[in-house]
Design an enzyme around this catalytic site. Sequence first.
Site, PDB file in Angstrom:
ATOM      1  N   GLY A 137     -12.232 -41.862   1.704  1.00 19.48           N
ATOM      2  CA  GLY A 137     -12.504 -41.892   3.130  1.00 19.48           C
ATOM      3  C   GLY A 137     -11.608 -40.940   3.878  1.00 19.48           C
ATOM      4  N   MET A 181      -7.141 -39.212   3.699  1.00 16.87           N
ATOM      5  CA  MET A 181      -5.871 -39.126   2.975  1.00 16.87           C
ATOM      6  C   MET A 181      -4.739 -38.863   3.955  1.00 16.87           C
ATOM      7  SD  MET A 181      -4.170 -39.339   0.303  1.00 16.87           S
ATOM      8  CE  MET A 181      -2.406 -39.105   0.245  1.00 16.87           C
ATOM      9  N   GLU A 198      -1.021 -49.629   0.501  1.00 16.15           N
ATOM     10  CA  GLU A 198      -2.416 -49.793   0.910  1.00 16.15           C
ATOM     11  C   GLU A 198      -2.703 -51.183   1.467  1.00 16.15           C
ATOM     12  OE1 GLU A 198      -4.198 -47.432   1.425  1.00 16.15           O
ATOM     13  OE2 GLU A 198      -3.435 -45.828   0.147  1.00 16.15           O
ATOM     14  N   HIS A 252      -0.150 -45.072   7.966  1.00 10.32           N
ATOM     15  CA  HIS A 252       0.480 -44.684   6.708  1.00 10.32           C
ATOM     16  C   HIS A 252       1.688 -43.770   6.941  1.00 10.32           C
ATOM     17  CE1 HIS A 252      -1.369 -46.274   3.171  1.00 10.32           C
ATOM     18  NE2 HIS A 252      -2.571 -45.789   3.404  1.00 10.32           N
ATOM     19  N   GLU A 278      -4.901 -44.203   8.505  1.00  7.51           N
ATOM     20  CA  GLU A 278      -4.156 -43.053   7.984  1.00  7.51           C
ATOM     21  C   GLU A 278      -2.941 -42.745   8.853  1.00  7.51           C
ATOM     22  OE1 GLU A 278      -4.963 -42.374   5.102  1.00  7.51           O
ATOM     23  OE2 GLU A 278      -6.942 -43.290   5.127  1.00  7.51           O
TER      24      GLU A 278
END
Length: 906
Positions: free
Chosen positions: A268, A270, A327, A308, A305
């Site tokens: 999806g 990165m 995750e 993250h 993202e």
Amino acid sequence: MLPTHPSAARAIHRADYRPPAFWIDTVALTFDLDPAKTRVLNRMTLRRNPAVAAQALRLDGEDLSLVRVLCNGAGTSFRLEEGVLVLEKLPSDDKPFELEIFTTCTPVDNTRLMGLYVSQDTFTTQCEPEGFRRITYFLDRPDVMARFTVTLRADRDRYPVLLSNGNLVDSGPLDGNRHMATWEDPFRKPCYLFALVAGKLACREQRVVSRTGKEHLLQVYVRPADIEKTEHAMQSLCKSVVWDESRFGLSLDLERYMIVATSDFNMGAMENKGLNIFNSKYVLAARATATDADFANIERVIGHEYFHNWTGNRITCRDWFQLSLKEGLTVFRDQEFSMDLCAQPSARAVQRISEVRDLRTVQFAEDASPVAHPVRPDSYVEINNFYTATVYEKGAEVVRMMQTLVGREGFAAGMRLYFERHDGSAVTCEDFLRAVSDANPGSLLATRCAAFERWYSQAGTPRIVVSDHYDPDAATYTLHLAQNCPQCPGQATAAPFVLPIALGLVGARTGAALPLHPQSEIPGRQDGDSLLVVLDQSQCSLRFEQVQEPPVPSLLRGFSAPAIVQYAYSDDQLYTLLANDTDPFNRWEAGQRLALQHAVAVITSGTGTGDTGALSGRFLDAMRGVLRHPGLDPAFKDLVLTLPSEAYISEQLDVVDPQRIHAVREAMRTQLATALQEDWQWAYEQHGDNGGYRFDPVSCGRRALCGLALAYLCLAAEVEQAMQAHPVWPGKAYQRCKDADNMTDRFHALSALVHSGNALAQPALARFYEQFRSEELVIDKWFALQAGCNDRGGQVLSAVRKLLQHPDFTLRNPNRARSVIFSYCLHNPGAFHRVDAGGYVLWGEQVLAIDAINPQVAARLVRAMDNWKKLAQPYRDGAFDALSRLAGKADLSKDVRELVTRVLAD
């Protein structure tokens, strides 16, 4: 007999983890970009790890042409062992030394879309988990973190935009109509977070000021023709920045933050540090081409993202077994983000129900399959195969339970301690758990921290078995709770999990929330009419006093633990909860249980696909009551009135007959359609006109309910037509396909025609294609709708084979491959599972075809067979034959071979 093959790859075990023998401090990469031959100069500063005994340096590499290796500017001896570059004659002390490696690669031939590849004349990278070794020789493991400086050189006309991680420190022209750009990332990172992009791209920019007073540049890069579809992505990014600062005090740490959209992408998106690369479906949106679901997914994935940047980038995984550390935690964070954007409690409830519905459909099935594994696996052959619902969605539920046990503020305190301890490090799942626990001494988590770790080491979905007793004379009510976990591959038994169970009591006569008076102090806490208790032993009993009427237990409110509740609810009790429960999740759950109980009873007692039973008048009246209820949110009504999926029904059965399940569920849909026809018409008329398109929970809910109503009305029309009546609703749906001012309403109408099998479906599909043939993401929907449609007369397989020959179909684009093959094999069980095994034959053909191009995508397709052992005959034999044929192939990738072997294993 399980076929074997000598090429089976070696398993990697978590217990074998050892720290690296060398550290890499700095990396200077220079790329001369050319699709046919890209040159990569890699200058690294390394030093020995004094904690590890002296040994050779072993650098990972794959599909590289090695030109030279220098150590401290001089030639050095080396050897290649199965793609690994081995250097033994290196400085023996622990002082830094420089290693220079010059390689070439061929991005244009990289169909795996891992490492450096070319997509629509744009250079793109994907390095997680082990793609960087396809760019240069390196210690390709997440616990080796270095500071990167990257210089890109390319043709100025073909590749005017040159991007990499961090901050732009230099750029300018070169001879021969070429140019260069140098990027410097101020933060240490593992190589899987490296990224570069080069191509003809347009950019949407926006500047924001953080709470610290620093200004940051946000940029979204897309193909020039798509720039008008990036406003929603930019607004989603802005919301993400604001939310992470306000909720967790985490500010953007770079001068600029970039997002790039590409059409060819396995995942999806990165989270590469400061340069996120996205599948275009999670960036591009306009009301004419994207549905409400697309808008919501873009908002969620961009949030994921961005989050993250801290949970995954600033603190990363010690090894890939710890994948859920980043995750699971970040899925939890994006779920909280989506819920916090919902102003109304009802919208938050809808968000939570949607998350749980997906978890139970996909992850619970995974837990019950031969590929079941803990949130933190103990071994793997190919790490790509562990990007699973268990690691992501179940991992998020594990984090959510931590928050439930310590409270929202306690969890925020745990996050702060986590960053104080581990910022800039590569750590384990236990490190996060201990930080949350240590920040909340004496909490329900801290006192059970060691037992809570079992969520990371044990597979399977726990069962909470509940029995009760009401004593009207003493006005007491006793609940007995016990837990167990079914056997999983490699795990015969499981120790008790720590299960936070939120519960309440609803009066069976009055429907009122009953006051909770525990007879003795129960470990937990009370919040209004709910009590949170912790089941951390095999069983326990709870007794309540002053219970003035027979209670109906409302169990696992808000889905407070990823578990299955086994309690013998009567129909009366479920109707009471459906009508009165103050917990929206359990109100929805009551309706689902009623539908599920009917479906399972008919499926298991019937004699053939034609014997599909009839829904009770009471159930139909209850659904009418929900639909007409003036106080319920339209989005909530849509969820309640949507029957459990065929996949979820299958999970309740020991033996699965897919055709039988499909026939029974379709009969239930038809009964809902015909019995509530006037109510559906009312719902459509009440919710069909929403004015100008807006993406907000209220508007989305109205469109969702309107679309459901239209689907049922078109289904009812097919019954009328069979009775030689002249239905009007298919014509209205066709007109809406033509005239709708947004893709949500247009696609709802098209879907209603296709799934009902109306004759207008074909001209509607043809018109839709002609209107949107230049919009690749819309054409993905067009393909998926046909491959996933209701299989009337067994025609979907032949339609899928025709779609595979369509001029717009290609296996090389993962989105397009998924739109047809995955929609059919994974998401259309009634059509895929055929008595003649034709679906399995197609599945095997396509796994092989994709495996030759892109093993990661092929391995995902293998998962369509996870639960083949539960199939009834003749499906079971057909599935086994297809799997065995595949296992016998000599040239399977290790991605595919690992899964086929595990699925076939006894």
